[in-house]
Design a protein around this motif. Structure first.
Motif, short mmCIF file in Angstrom:
data_model
loop_
_atom_site.label_atom_id
_atom_site.label_comp_id
_atom_site.label_asym_id
_atom_site.label_seq_id
_atom_site.Cartn_x
_atom_site.Cartn_y
_atom_site.Cartn_z
N LEU A 72 0.75 -1.28 -0.08
CA LEU A 72 -0.15 -0.04 0.16
C LEU A 72 0.66 1.18 0.00
CD1 LEU A 72 -2.97 0.75 -0.02
CD2 LEU A 72 -3.07 0.83 2.46
N THR A 73 2.21 1.03 0.54
CA THR A 73 3.00 2.29 0.71
C THR A 73 3.28 2.84 -0.89
OG1 THR A 73 4.83 0.87 0.98
CG2 THR A 73 3.88 1.91 2.84
N ARG A 74 3.08 1.95 -1.80
CA ARG A 74 3.32 2.42 -3.25
C ARG A 74 2.52 3.66 -3.69
NH1 ARG A 74 3.32 -1.34 -7.70
NH2 ARG A 74 4.64 0.09 -8.67
N ILE A 75 1.37 3.64 -3.11
CA ILE A 75 0.40 4.81 -3.72
C ILE A 75 0.62 6.34 -3.13
CG2 ILE A 75 -1.26 2.94 -3.72
CD1 ILE A 75 -2.90 4.15 -1.57
N LEU A 76 1.58 6.16 -2.11
CA LEU A 76 2.05 7.42 -1.19
C LEU A 76 2.12 8.60 -2.40
CD1 LEU A 76 4.11 6.34 1.92
CD2 LEU A 76 1.78 7.07 1.78
N ALA A 112 -7.52 8.07 -5.24
CA ALA A 112 -8.55 6.96 -5.16
C ALA A 112 -8.23 5.99 -6.22
CB ALA A 112 -10.06 7.50 -5.31
N TRP A 113 -8.05 6.59 -7.45
CA TRP A 113 -7.78 5.47 -8.76
C TRP A 113 -6.40 4.79 -8.33
CZ3 TRP A 113 -10.18 3.36 -12.31
CH2 TRP A 113 -9.64 2.81 -13.45
N THR A 127 14.41 -6.32 -7.95
CA THR A 127 15.19 -4.87 -7.61
C THR A 127 14.29 -4.44 -6.47
OG1 THR A 127 13.54 -3.77 -9.35
CG2 THR A 127 15.76 -4.62 -9.88
N GLN A 128 14.96 -3.43 -5.77
CA GLN A 128 14.43 -2.80 -4.50
C GLN A 128 14.82 -1.05 -4.82
OE1 GLN A 128 15.35 -5.16 -1.07
NE2 GLN A 128 13.16 -4.60 -0.70
N SER A 129 13.98 -0.32 -4.86
CA SER A 129 14.34 1.34 -4.86
C SER A 129 14.51 1.55 -3.31
CB SER A 129 13.04 2.05 -5.39
OG SER A 129 12.00 2.00 -4.37
N PHE A 130 14.95 2.74 -3.39
CA PHE A 130 15.27 3.15 -1.91
C PHE A 130 14.44 3.12 -1.09
CE2 PHE A 130 15.31 6.98 1.25
CZ PHE A 130 16.45 6.51 1.86
N THR A 131 12.98 3.55 -1.33
CA THR A 131 11.83 3.57 -0.66
C THR A 131 11.31 1.95 -0.21
OG1 THR A 131 10.33 3.98 -2.55
CG2 THR A 131 10.71 5.72 -1.08
N GLY A 132 11.55 1.33 -1.43
CA GLY A 132 11.40 -0.17 -1.48
C GLY A 132 12.33 -0.95 -0.33
N SER A 133 13.62 -0.45 -0.11
CA SER A 133 14.35 -0.84 0.67
C SER A 133 13.91 -0.38 2.24
CB SER A 133 15.78 -0.61 0.40
OG SER A 133 16.12 -0.76 -0.56
#
Length: 195
Positions: free
Chosen positions: A32-36, A72-73, A115-121
């Protein structure tokens, strides 16, 4: 969400075409953090709309529903995406207004990478890409613990599948080296045809 190692069909969308004898090894939705970023853009637009309205620009108020719609989308897209690893195949189900389900047999997975981005890490999510025989890729985006997902699928493709040697999967004839030689020969033919 079902964690790796827990064999269940619970939580798998009915649109995913699992066979009757297929066992789910792992399933997840994107974090869910991907929608930030979309939520941030939506909030900025909403605040800009309210500020514009307060300084007597009436049309600026139209930015409020636009900002809410963007957030919302993105939430709906995230919620209607599901990734499934079974003992036979990989599945990607997407779609809010329509539905798309992509399936790839485990036997077709040739390579994988995550792969992991900075926020993904920071939030422990990333993308896992699977290279498929015959060309093309299948990507699980924004999944929790991408290294574990990759390891699960790699183990399944290097052994007799997730079910293991005692499972019901048939052995594929030939050695890994023979299949690699066939793959390289096929790639050489493909390159020759492309030239």
């Amino acid at each position: 969400m079902t964690d790796a190692g827990e064999a269940s069909r619970d939580g798998v969308d009915a649109a995913v075409p699992l066979a009757a004898d297929e066992t789910v090894a792992w399933t997840a939705r994107p974090r869910l953090t991907r929608i930030l970023p979309a939520v941030l853009v939506g909030c900025v637009l909403a605040v800009a709309g309210v500020v514009g309205w307060l300084v007597e620009t009436p049309l600026a108020l139209a930015l409020v529903p636009v900002g809410a719609a963007i957030a919302a989308w993105r939430y709906l897209v995230n919620r209607h995406t599901q990734y499934v690893v079974s003992d036979d195949a990989l599945y990607v189900k997407t779609g809010v207004l329509s539905r798309s389900v992509t399936q790839a047999a485990l036997e077709t997975v040739q390579n994988s990478a995550y792969t992991q981005s900075f926020t993904g890490s920071l939030f422990d999510y990333g993308s896992v890409a699977f290279e498929l025989a015959g060309g093309g890729d299948l990507v699980f985006r924004g999944v929790p613990n991408p290294g574990e997902v990759r390891a699960l699928v790699d183990r399944a493709t290097q052994s007799d599948g997730i079910a293991g040697e005692s499972g019901s999967r048939d052995a594929i004839p030939g050695t890994v080296e023979q299949w690699r030689a066939i793959r390289e020969e096929t790639r050489g033919i493909r390159r020759a045809l492309d030239d």
